[in-house]
Design an enzyme around this catalytic site. Structure first.
Site, PDB file in Angstrom:
ATOM      1  N   ASP A   1       0.823  -1.220   0.000  1.00 25.24           N
ATOM      2  CA  ASP A   1       0.000   0.000   0.000  1.00 25.24           C
ATOM      3  C   ASP A   1       0.848   1.257   0.000  1.00 25.24           C
ATOM      4  O   ASP A   1       0.387   2.330  -0.394  1.00 25.24           O
ATOM      5  CB  ASP A   1      -0.925   0.007   1.217  1.00 25.24           C
ATOM      6  CG  ASP A   1      -2.065  -0.973   1.045  1.00 25.24           C
ATOM      7  OD1 ASP A   1      -1.884  -2.149   1.412  1.00 25.24           O
ATOM      8  OD2 ASP A   1      -3.111  -0.577   0.514  1.00 25.24           O
TER       9      ASP A   1
ATOM     10  N   ASN B   1       1.838  -2.981   4.108  1.00 26.83           N
ATOM     11  CA  ASN B   1       0.820  -3.779   3.416  1.00 26.83           C
ATOM     12  C   ASN B   1      -0.142  -4.328   4.458  1.00 26.83           C
ATOM     13  O   ASN B   1       0.054  -4.139   5.662  1.00 26.83           O
ATOM     14  CB  ASN B   1       1.476  -4.903   2.613  1.00 26.83           C
ATOM     15  CG  ASN B   1       0.492  -5.582   1.671  1.00 26.83           C
ATOM     16  OD1 ASN B   1      -0.276  -4.913   0.975  1.00 26.83           O
ATOM     17  ND2 ASN B   1       0.482  -6.910   1.640  1.00 26.83           N
ATOM     18  N   LYS B   2      -1.141  -5.011   3.986  1.00 23.21           N
ATOM     19  CA  LYS B   2      -2.195  -5.558   4.841  1.00 23.21           C
ATOM     20  C   LYS B   2      -1.637  -6.261   6.067  1.00 23.21           C
ATOM     21  O   LYS B   2      -0.603  -6.936   5.995  1.00 23.21           O
ATOM     22  CB  LYS B   2      -3.016  -6.550   4.009  1.00 23.21           C
ATOM     23  CG  LYS B   2      -4.170  -7.203   4.707  1.00 23.21           C
ATOM     24  CD  LYS B   2      -5.182  -6.223   5.221  1.00 23.21           C
ATOM     25  CE  LYS B   2      -5.777  -5.389   4.100  1.00 23.21           C
ATOM     26  NZ  LYS B   2      -6.490  -4.197   4.607  1.00 23.21           N
TER      27      LYS B   2
END
Lengths: 322, 162
Positions: free
Chosen positions: A231, A241-242
Site C-alpha cells: 500500500d 501492506n495488509k
C-alpha cells in the site's frame, strides 16, 4: 489475457464514478455510484474499495469535480481541489493519499500560473496519468509473470488488485502450471473472497488456508515463493501492506522462501517507522457481517497494516515511475 | 492503541488446561492478548470465556496480527497450547510456529502449556470456507486446514507440564 474486475475497480462514466464494491465479492459484482467527493471519501473509509481502487477513486474524484458546472471560476475550482484533497488525505492514514492529491494540486497550480485553460489542462493531465498508469501496471503484470514462472506453488496474502491473477494467466498460457495458496486474510477476508475468486475465475488452482497456517506451508516446503502487494513504499525499500504481511515476510526469511512484493516506489517517506498505521474499530474484528462472535466483555485490537522492513524482501517488482 | 508500553503484552494461542489460569492468577495477570484461532475460533470462544470467568481481561486479535505487536516491541511473553512432546518437537496449536519464529526474532520467551482440546490434526476443508457459520469464501476452490503443527524445541524457552 482476461482482465480481472479488481485490476481497474473504479471508472468514470458521464458524471458518475462507478466503484466496485469489493465487500460484496464473491456473491455479487456490483458498482457503487459515486457523484460527490464526500461519497468518494465514504467508499474509501468504509473499505468498499481499497489498495489500487483507492488510487483510482482519488484521481477520478478530481475528474468529477471538473464536471461540476456550479464551480464558475478558476479560483473557485482550485479552492475546491484543495478542499477535496484535504478530505481525501484524512480518509485513511496509511495509504499515501497526500502523495496523489499533492501531484494533482501541483498540476492545478502550474496550469494556473501558466494561464492555461484550467479545466482542460487538468482533465488532460489526470486522464493522461490514468492512461499511463494502466500501461505501467500491465508492464508490471508481465514482470510478475516473468518472476513467478520460476516457481510451482505460491503463497499470497490479501489481494494484489488483479495483477496476480493476470500474471498467472500469462504463465498458464506459456505452459507453466502454477498453483496458489491464499490466506483468508482476516478480518475482511480479502484472500477468501477476492483472491480466491479471481484466481478461480482465471482457471488457476487455488487453495485457501487460515492465516495461522503459513509457517507450516513454508517449513514443510509446500510452497516455494511468496507474492504480496504493498500500500505504501519508503525511500529505503520498507513497505506497508495488509496486516499479516510482516509475519509472512519473517517466516519466509526463516525458512528460505523467496519473498516478492509489488511496489510503487516513492521517496516521500524515509523508512517504515515513519508510516502511520491505521488502527480500525474493534467491532470490525469482533463482528462478521454485523454479528458478534466474540463473547461479551472481550475487547478487540485491529491494526490495519504491517510495516515490512526491506531486509525481508527478496525482490521488489516495481511499477515503472518514469 | 490499547497499550504503548514496551514488552507489556502476554500473548496466548490456544485453549489451555484450567491449571494455566492458576498460573496467571498467581502472577496477578490482569490482561492478556489472545489469537482468535481459526477455523473454529476456539481462542475467541473458549479461552476468552475461561479468562473472563477468572477476571482476566481478554483482548482478541486475528491470527495475522501478532506480527504487528512484535514489530512494536509490545510482546513480553508467548504462551502456546500443545498436545504432545517428541524428541525434537512439540506438537502445538496451529499458529504456534509463527509466534515462535517471531519471538525468536524479537528475543521474546516462548512457553508451551498442555492443551485441553482433543488431538485432531486436520479439519475438513469446508471449515475454512465459512466463518461463524456464514459462507465467506469463493465457490469451487480447495481448502487446507491443518490444526496442529510441530514447533522445534529450539524455539521454545520452557515446556510446562500440568
Amino acid at each position: 489475457m482476461k482482465e480481472s474486475p479488481l485490476f481497474w475497480p473504479a471508472f468514470l462514466k458521464k458524471d458518475v464514478l462507478f466503484v466496485l464494491d469489493e465487500t460484496l465479492i464473491p456473491e455479487k459484482v456490483k458498482y457503487i455510484q459515486v457523484k460527490t467527493p464526500s461519497q468518494a471519501v465514504k467508499v474509501i473509509k468504509t473499505m468498499k474499495t481499497r489498495a489500487f481502487g483507492q488510487f483510482l477513486v482519488v484521481l477520478s474524484t478530481f475528474l468529477l469535480v471538473l464536471k461540476d458546472k456550479n464551480i464558475k471560476s478558476d479560483k473557485a475550482l482550485v479552492k475546491k481541489f484543495f478542499d477535496v484533497a484535504h478530505a481525501l488525505n484524512k480518509s485513511r492514514p496509511t495509504f499515501p493519499f497526500s502523495e496523489v492529491t499533492g501531484m494533482i494540486l501541483g498540476w492545478a497550480q502550474k496550469a494556473q500560473k501558466e494561464n492555461k485553460d484550467l479545466r482542460l489542462s487538468l482533465q488532460k493531465s489526470i486522464e493522461g496519468f490514468l492512461f499511463g498508469i494502466r500501461g505501467r501496471r500491465l508492464e508490471r503484470v508481465q514482470k510478475l509473470a516473468d518472476t513467478i514462472k520460476k516457481h510451482k506453488v505460491i503463497l499470497t496474502h490479501c489481494n494484489v488488485s488483479g495483477e496476480l491473477a493476470m500474471a498467472a494467466q500469462i504463465c498458464k498460457s506459456a505452459g507453466k502450471n502454477i498453483s496458489f495458496f491464499a490466506t483468508e486474510t482476516r478480518p475482511y477476508f480479502q484472500g477468501s473472497r477476492l483472491t480466491a475468486w479471481e484466481l478461480k475465475k482465471a482457471g488457476v488452482p487455488v487453495t485457501l488456508v487460515a492465516d495461522n497456517a503459513v509457517a507450516t506451508l513454508m517449513r514443510d516446503k509446500i510452497i516455494d515463493a511468496v507474492v504480496v502487494g504493498s500500500d505504501r513504499s519508503c525511500a529505503n525499500g520498507d513497505f506497508a501492506n495488509k496486516i499479516g504481511t510482516l509475519q509472512i515476510a519473517v517466516l519466509a526469511k526463516e525458512f528460505d522462501v523467496p519473498f516478492y512484493v509489488l511496489t510503487q516506489p516513492s521517496n516521500k517517506v524515509k523508512n517504515g517507522g515513519d508510516i502511520p498505521i491505521e488502527i480500525r474499530d474493534e467491532n470490525e474484528l469482533l463482528k462478521v457481517r454485523g454479528k458478534r462472535f466474540a463473547p461479551k466483555g472481550v475487547k478487540g485490537f485491529y491494526p490495519g497494516f504491517d510495516v515490512v522492513p526491506h531486509k525481508f524482501i527478496t525482490k521488489a517488482i516495481a511499477i515503472n515511475v518514469n | 492503541m490499547l497499550t504503548e508500553n514496551k514488552k507489556s503484552i502476554i500473548l496466548l494461542n490456544g485453549v489451555f488446561k484450567d491449571s494455566f489460569l492458576k498460573i496467571l492468577k498467581k502472577r496477578k495477570i490482569k490482561e492478556v492478548f489472545i489469537l482468535e484461532g481459526r477455523p473454529y475460533l476456539d481462542g475467541a470462544k473458549e479461552m476468552c470465556v475461561k479468562l473472563l470467568k477468572n477476571n482476566i481481561k481478554a483482548v482478541l486479535i486475528a491470527d495475522n496480527m501478532a506480527g504487528f505487536l512484535f514489530y512494536k516491541d509490545l510482546v513480553k511473553e508467548v504462551w502456546i497450547s500443545y498436545q504432545e512432546e517428541s524428541k525434537k518437537n512439540v506438537l502445538c496449536k496451529m499458529g504456534g510456529l509463527i509466534l515462535s519464529v517471531m519471538a525468536k526474532h524479537h528475543k521474546v520467551p516462548v512457553m508451551v502449556f498442555p492443551s485441553c482440546k482433543r488431538k485432531k490434526y486436520v479439519a475438513n476443508p469446508k471449515d475454512i470456507f465459512s466463518f461463524n457459520g456464514k459462507r465467506i469464501a469463493a465457490k469451487g476452490i480447495d481448502g487446507f486446514v491443518p490444526l496442529l503443527e510441530d514447533v522445534p524445541k529450539k524455539y521454545i524457552t520452557e515446556i510446562c507440564y500440568e
